[in-house]
Scaffold this motif. Structure first.
Motif, PDB file in Angstrom:
ATOM      1  N   HIS A  59      68.503 -49.660  57.746  1.00  0.00           N
ATOM      2  CA  HIS A  59      67.316 -50.690  57.647  1.00  0.00           C
ATOM      3  C   HIS A  59      66.501 -50.035  55.869  1.00  0.00           C
ATOM      4  O   HIS A  59      67.905 -50.120  55.194  1.00  0.00           O
ATOM      5  CB  HIS A  59      66.413 -49.431  58.648  1.00  0.00           C
TER       6      HIS A  59
ATOM      7  N   CYS B  65      60.752 -53.149  58.061  1.00  0.00           N
ATOM      8  CA  CYS B  65      61.564 -53.156  57.864  1.00  0.00           C
ATOM      9  C   CYS B  65      61.743 -54.612  57.514  1.00  0.00           C
ATOM     10  O   CYS B  65      61.481 -55.188  58.408  1.00  0.00           O
ATOM     11  CB  CYS B  65      62.530 -52.911  59.027  1.00  0.00           C
TER      12      CYS B  65
ATOM     13  N   CYS C 156      68.043 -55.279  61.531  1.00  0.00           N
ATOM     14  CA  CYS C 156      68.670 -53.882  62.761  1.00  0.00           C
ATOM     15  C   CYS C 156      69.339 -54.458  63.315  1.00  0.00           C
ATOM     16  O   CYS C 156      69.100 -53.149  64.120  1.00  0.00           O
ATOM     17  CB  CYS C 156      68.228 -52.444  62.268  1.00  0.00           C
TER      18      CYS C 156
ATOM     19  N   HIS D  22      63.830 -55.290  65.580  1.00  0.00           N
ATOM     20  CA  HIS D  22      63.727 -55.306  63.864  1.00  0.00           C
ATOM     21  C   HIS D  22      62.391 -56.075  63.660  1.00  0.00           C
ATOM     22  O   HIS D  22      61.716 -55.535  62.903  1.00  0.00           O
ATOM     23  CB  HIS D  22      64.683 -56.131  63.306  1.00  0.00           C
TER      24      HIS D  22
ATOM     25  N   MET E 241      59.441 -53.107  63.897  1.00  0.00           N
ATOM     26  CA  MET E 241      59.955 -51.658  62.786  1.00  0.00           C
ATOM     27  C   MET E 241      58.863 -51.441  61.659  1.00  0.00           C
ATOM     28  O   MET E 241      58.875 -52.086  60.777  1.00  0.00           O
ATOM     29  CB  MET E 241      60.993 -51.611  62.633  1.00  0.00           C
TER      30      MET E 241
ATOM     31  N   GLU F 248      65.226 -54.930  56.741  1.00  0.00           N
ATOM     32  CA  GLU F 248      66.886 -55.438  56.476  1.00  0.00           C
ATOM     33  C   GLU F 248      66.757 -55.677  57.946  1.00  0.00           C
ATOM     34  O   GLU F 248      67.639 -55.399  58.917  1.00  0.00           O
ATOM     35  CB  GLU F 248      67.903 -54.338  56.634  1.00  0.00           C
TER      36      GLU F 248
END
Ligand code: CUA
Length: 305
Positions: A141, A176, A180, A184, A187, A178
């Motif tokens: 993350h 977040c 994931c 995602h 997040m 990245e």
């Protein structure tokens, strides 16, 4: 210190100004060459280019100098926004552990009485450099709250470090950064910068086990006798699950599902009835509950302030 975003912004402005000056210089040199070596000046002949050692040394020296200047400015900014671990110039006054998980956040505040565990809503005191240790429970993350921090990945098996600094009280949003997995995008990161007194009171409240739950006694029974109890912890009860967010004070949070819904009783009911409708792929399963059980559970959880 100033917020990391301001330091990074100031550096970007300087580098942009340098790039603009270079752009003007190159354009001026092009125009000059086009005029100086125009065809009418040397009829029928390509211009004779002869070597010019001085010019070549200057031409090599100037870019080198520019790179050295940018490098020095950049390492200065890195030092300014860096954590204590990374040799930052301002010592941290507080430390927090942030753990990314599919698809929510856990925050642990080390205190003399042990870690205070909260989820999805990070509080920090205003005007205080906070060093955050970054870890992950599963995949990679990345923690990013643009206004008050740089961006740093959370890598399995490794602890990374990031400095947060808020110059004003208020709520800061992050995300977040990245990819994931399927949720995602949901997040979301919420950081609340409080005045020191408000922060201290908040942390003390979070450290306590769940308060008087007599109004939600029926809901607590529902919670303990269903799947909920195997994934979530509520301090002060037998619920000690660690797979999902700690719910000891869930009623006091502003959102549900790491930002997917604002925390109101209606939304809590809708979320519990069908989490997959609001966050498809989320690890929170649909638990079949009667209407009466759902109502009791909502009353219980919303009462956990
Ligand atoms: Cu966690 Cu993207």
């Amino acid at each position: 210190m100033r917020p990391p975003a301001e330091a990074i912004g100031a550096l970007a402005l300087i580098v942009t100004a340098i790039a603009f000056v270079i752009f003007l210089g190159v354009e001026a040199a092009l125009l000059y060459s086009a005029w100086r070596f125009r065809a009418s000046r040397v009829p029928g002949l390509a211009p004779q280019i002869t070597g010019n050692r001085t010019l070549e040394i200057v031409w090599t020296g100037i870019p080198l100098l520019i790179l050295v200047v940018v490098f020095v400015l950049m390492t200065g900014t890195m030092r300014e926004i860096g954590t204590s671990v990374a040799g930052g110039s301002t010592p941290a006054q507080m430390k927090v552990l942030a753990v990314g998980a599919q698809w929510w956040w856990e925050y642990r505040y080390p205190t003399s009485g042990g870690d205070v565990i909260v989820a999805n809503e990070l509080h920090i005191p205003v005007n205080t450099p906070v060093d955050v240790d970054l870890e992950t429970a599963d995949v990679v993350h990345s923690f990013w709250v643009p206004e008050i921090s740089g961006k740093t990945d959370m890598i399995p098996g490794k602890t990374n470090h990031l400095r947060l600094y808020a110059a004003h009280t208020g709520t800061y949003s992050g995300q977040c950064a990245e990819f994931c997995g399927v949720e995602h995008a949901w997040m979301r990161i919420t950081v609340v910068a409080d005045a020191q007194g408000d922060f201290d009171r908040w942390l003390q409240a979070q450290a306590r086990p769940r308060g008087d739950a007599s109004a939600g006694a029926q809901g607590e029974k529902v919670f303990m006798s269903n799947l909920c109890v195997s994934c979530h912890a509520i301090r002060g009860t037998d619920a000690k699950g660690e797979a999902g967010p700690d719910l000891t004070h869930v009623g006091g949070r502003t959102t549900l599902g790491a930002g997917v819904l604002t925390n109101t009783p209606q939304n809590m009911r809708a979320w519990l009835a069908d989490p997959q409708k609001y966050k498809p792929g989320s690890l929170m399963p649909r638990v079949p509950l009667s209407d009466a059980d759902l109502d009791a559970l909502v009353t219980y959880l919303e009462g956990l302030k």
